[in-house]
Design an enzyme around this catalytic site. Sequence first.
Site, PDB file in Angstrom:
ATOM      1  N   GLY A  33       8.876   3.246   1.002  1.00 47.68           N
ATOM      2  CA  GLY A  33       8.791   4.362   0.055  1.00 47.68           C
ATOM      3  C   GLY A  33       8.585   3.878  -1.357  1.00 47.68           C
ATOM      4  O   GLY A  33       8.263   2.713  -1.588  1.00 47.68           O
ATOM      5  N   ASN A  34       8.744   4.776  -2.305  1.00 48.88           N
ATOM      6  CA  ASN A  34       8.594   4.420  -3.713  1.00 48.88           C
ATOM      7  C   ASN A  34       9.580   5.231  -4.550  1.00 48.88           C
ATOM      8  O   ASN A  34      10.282   6.093  -4.020  1.00 48.88           O
ATOM      9  CB  ASN A  34       7.151   4.641  -4.174  1.00 48.88           C
ATOM     10  N   ARG A  35       9.626   4.968  -5.844  1.00 43.81           N
ATOM     11  CA  ARG A  35      10.683   5.529  -6.675  1.00 43.81           C
ATOM     12  C   ARG A  35      10.352   6.882  -7.304  1.00 43.81           C
ATOM     13  O   ARG A  35      11.100   7.366  -8.134  1.00 43.81           O
ATOM     14  CB  ARG A  35      11.054   4.529  -7.782  1.00 43.81           C
TER      15      ARG A  35
END
Length: 235
Positions: A33-35
């Site tokens: 995932g990412n932030r």
Amino acid sequence: PAPAPDSADLAGLRIVVSAGGTREPIDPVRFLGNRSSGRQGVAIARAAADRGAEVVLVAAHVDDAVLAEAPAIDVRRAGTAAELGAAMRDAAAGADVVIMAAAVADYRVAEVADVKLTKESSPGGLELRLVENDDILAGLAASRAPGQTIVGFAAETVSSDDELVERARRKRERKGVDLLAANAVGWDSGFESHENAVVVVDARGEVVARADGTKREVANALLDAVVRDHRERLR
Ligand code: CTP
Ligand code: CA
């Protein structure tokens, strides 16, 4: 200054916004995932709706508390990049403006395990093979209806404002979009925050907007630039 919430200057416009970050499964319990929190995209959707637009928000893993900031908006959920792409292509049909604020995974796991990976099966380390995802934004731009305005976002690690503008110009051209909004990010800035700073470049390579403030203020400045660009090209 931001227009008053009841000045319906976007009435009659159908706007699709994506927000959040996609997740690519590794196995039934893990993902890449990412932030991205989705706050900037949700702020754009909310501001557009408050200004009278008909809005569809395609949300990828946006917290309910953040989504609650955009009440009474048609929200569609997507998990992976592939799902987000399908939801965007569906929503974009008939839209006047498409704004891709979501952080899309560039790669997905080539072979998703259907049982949880164990250390026993990969002692000492694990290699994951990744394959590139389709570029949703470039696809939307390439197949857009006449008069439809397509807007991209870019989060860049840069060391100067000039570098940010230069990267925004190149990325806008590479994607074939009408406008690209770029913001600088790093380990300590850009994500999970309630504030943002963006530059917006157009197809002539010009900086047509700069905004620095709350995500709501940035949303309104971006929408001003989008509507100017959209109406200019319709003339
Ligand atoms: N985007 C997309 N589909 C992808 C990747 C990105 O639609 N598979 C969109 C993002 O939502 C954003 C824009 O493209 O609006 C720019 O994303 P970015 O990650 O900066 O661009 P990339 O082409 O992936 O370039 P980079 O190698 O810098 O990550
Ligand atoms: Ca990317």
